[in-house]
Design an enzyme around this catalytic site. Structure first.
Site, PDB file in Angstrom:
ATOM      1  N   ILE A  50       0.837  -1.316  -0.117  1.00  0.00           N
ATOM      2  CA  ILE A  50       0.100  -0.076  -0.132  1.00  0.00           C
ATOM      3  C   ILE A  50       0.862   1.269   0.055  1.00  0.00           C
ATOM      4  CG2 ILE A  50      -0.351   0.370   2.419  1.00  0.00           C
ATOM      5  CD1 ILE A  50      -3.366   0.598   1.877  1.00  0.00           C
ATOM      6  N   GLU A 105      11.057  -8.688   7.761  1.00  0.00           N
ATOM      7  CA  GLU A 105      10.310  -8.754   9.218  1.00  0.00           C
ATOM      8  C   GLU A 105      11.054 -10.125   9.898  1.00  0.00           C
ATOM      9  OE1 GLU A 105       8.887  -6.668  11.450  1.00  0.00           O
ATOM     10  OE2 GLU A 105       9.187  -5.195   9.770  1.00  0.00           O
ATOM     11  N   ASP A 122       0.779  -5.888   9.848  1.00  0.00           N
ATOM     12  CA  ASP A 122       0.614  -5.145  11.186  1.00  0.00           C
ATOM     13  C   ASP A 122      -0.177  -5.601  12.244  1.00  0.00           C
ATOM     14  OD1 ASP A 122       2.554  -3.347   9.753  1.00  0.00           O
ATOM     15  OD2 ASP A 122       0.666  -2.365   8.573  1.00  0.00           O
TER      16      ASP A 122
HETATM   17  N1  SAM Z   1       5.754  -8.835   4.687  1.00  0.00           N
HETATM   18  C1  SAM Z   1       6.782  -8.057   4.825  1.00  0.00           C
HETATM   19  C2  SAM Z   1       7.922  -8.725   5.826  1.00  0.00           C
HETATM   20  O1  SAM Z   1       7.402  -9.685   6.207  1.00  0.00           O
HETATM   21  O2  SAM Z   1       8.861  -8.229   5.864  1.00  0.00           O
HETATM   22  C3  SAM Z   1       6.169  -6.751   5.359  1.00  0.00           C
HETATM   23  C4  SAM Z   1       5.792  -6.636   6.876  1.00  0.00           C
HETATM   24  S1  SAM Z   1       5.178  -4.913   7.354  1.00  0.00           S
HETATM   25  C5  SAM Z   1       5.118  -5.035   9.096  1.00  0.00           C
HETATM   26  C6  SAM Z   1       3.443  -4.882   6.743  1.00  0.00           C
HETATM   27  C7  SAM Z   1       3.332  -4.347   5.225  1.00  0.00           C
HETATM   28  O3  SAM Z   1       1.928  -4.410   4.865  1.00  0.00           O
HETATM   29  C8  SAM Z   1       3.788  -2.938   5.198  1.00  0.00           C
HETATM   30  O4  SAM Z   1       4.747  -2.725   4.363  1.00  0.00           O
HETATM   31  C9  SAM Z   1       2.379  -2.029   4.895  1.00  0.00           C
HETATM   32  O5  SAM Z   1       2.580  -0.891   4.304  1.00  0.00           O
HETATM   33  C10 SAM Z   1       1.683  -3.156   4.150  1.00  0.00           C
HETATM   34  N2  SAM Z   1       0.161  -3.076   4.283  1.00  0.00           N
HETATM   35  C11 SAM Z   1      -0.623  -2.759   5.294  1.00  0.00           C
HETATM   36  N3  SAM Z   1      -1.826  -2.787   5.002  1.00  0.00           N
HETATM   37  C12 SAM Z   1      -1.865  -2.806   3.748  1.00  0.00           C
HETATM   38  C13 SAM Z   1      -2.896  -3.051   2.764  1.00  0.00           C
HETATM   39  N4  SAM Z   1      -4.246  -2.934   3.021  1.00  0.00           N
HETATM   40  N5  SAM Z   1      -2.762  -3.283   1.434  1.00  0.00           N
HETATM   41  C14 SAM Z   1      -1.389  -3.583   1.124  1.00  0.00           C
HETATM   42  N6  SAM Z   1      -0.250  -3.380   1.931  1.00  0.00           N
HETATM   43  C15 SAM Z   1      -0.507  -3.370   3.319  1.00  0.00           C
END
Ligand code: SAM
Length: 231
Positions: A75, A207, A130
């Site tokens: 996003i 992460e 998240d």
């Molecule tokens: N999956 C990755 C990892 O494990 O390293 C990133 C985890 S990070 C904590 C969560 C990610 O989800 C963020 O980059 C955030 O911008 C994205 N995100 C949150 N809500 C979203 C949505 N509704 N659609 C797409 N991406 C989203």
């Protein structure tokens, strides 16, 4: 906000050609060439990484599943641009490789059915979503009764949702909501441990690496899309 997000009206309207240029179908009948429809790919996207962040999973999975098209949904526009650059650089560095991976900016909570047809996907990854700890923020969680029905729609029978988190309460939440959904059954531990995608999810996501540095725990759960009942 959503007005800045680009998304197709329906899966048939999605122009994948610029994301997977090596997979564009070569059959260019004059009819097709003159049509206003997007140029079709030789095969469909089958793997989706929801909230892909900086793209660690995609980049590690691409050579492991070289015949499958995979897509990260993210996003944040700057993060999306970073992943697109990352894949572009890898493609340049290793000609022929990484052509099966791409990332687009999308709100996966709203527009999944705009991108994917029923039963199009084989795997959906939800890695370290998240946590939205506060009860009033739970509706923002990426696993919920409503969204699980969208995942069930997009996944083919036998397809798998992969989840991983370091937040135990969120793990329990995801398990509870996915187990309660009639379209899903939990995958047994033995099978989880022998799935190479699980190792990638643990070790190669940004992460996952951070949690490992902090010596934290990682909770994994997989769910298989059941066959639809015969009515
Ligand atoms: N999956 C990755 C990892 O494990 O390293 C990133 C985890 S990070 C904590 C969560 C990610 O989800 C963020 O980059 C955030 O911008 C994205 N995100 C949150 N809500 C979203 C949505 N509704 N659609 C797409 N991406 C989203």
């Amino acid at each position: 906000s959503d007005h800045a997000l680009e998304y197709p009206v329906s899966p048939a309207d999605m122009d994948w050609a610029k994301f997977y240029p090596e997979y564009v179908s070569e059959s260019t009948s004059s009819e097709e060439a003159n049509s206003s429809q997007p140029r079709p790919l030789k095969q469909d996207v089958e793997i989706v990484d929801i909230g892909c962040g900086y793209g660690g999973l995609l980049v590690a999975l691409s050579p492991i599943l070289p015949d499958k098209l995979m897509l990260g949904l993210e996003i944040r526009s700057q993060v999306t641009a970073f992943v697109q650059e990352r894949i572009y650089a890898l493609r340049k560095q290793s000609p022929g490789a990484y052509q099966n991976a791409a990332c687009i900016r999308a709100n996966s909570m709203k527009f999944l059915p705009n991108f994917f047809r029923k039963a199009q996907l084989a795997k959906i990854f939800i890695c370290f979503p998240d946590p939205h700890f506060k009860a009033r923020k739970h509706k923002a969680r990426i696993v919920s009764t409503t969204l699980n029905s969208e995942y069930a729609f997009a996944l083919r029978p036998g397809g798998v949702i992969y989840t991983i988190t370091d937040v135990e309460a969120l793990h329990e939440w995801m398990v509870e909501h996915l187990e309660a959904h009639p379209a899903f059954e939990r995958v047994a531990d033995e099978e989880v441990e022998s799935d190479p995608c699980v190792a990638v999810m643990r070790a190669e996501t940004e992460e996952g690496k951070k949690v490992a540095r902090n010596k934290g725990l990682k909770f994994v759960a997989l769910f298989r899309r059941r066959e639809d009942p015969p009515w």
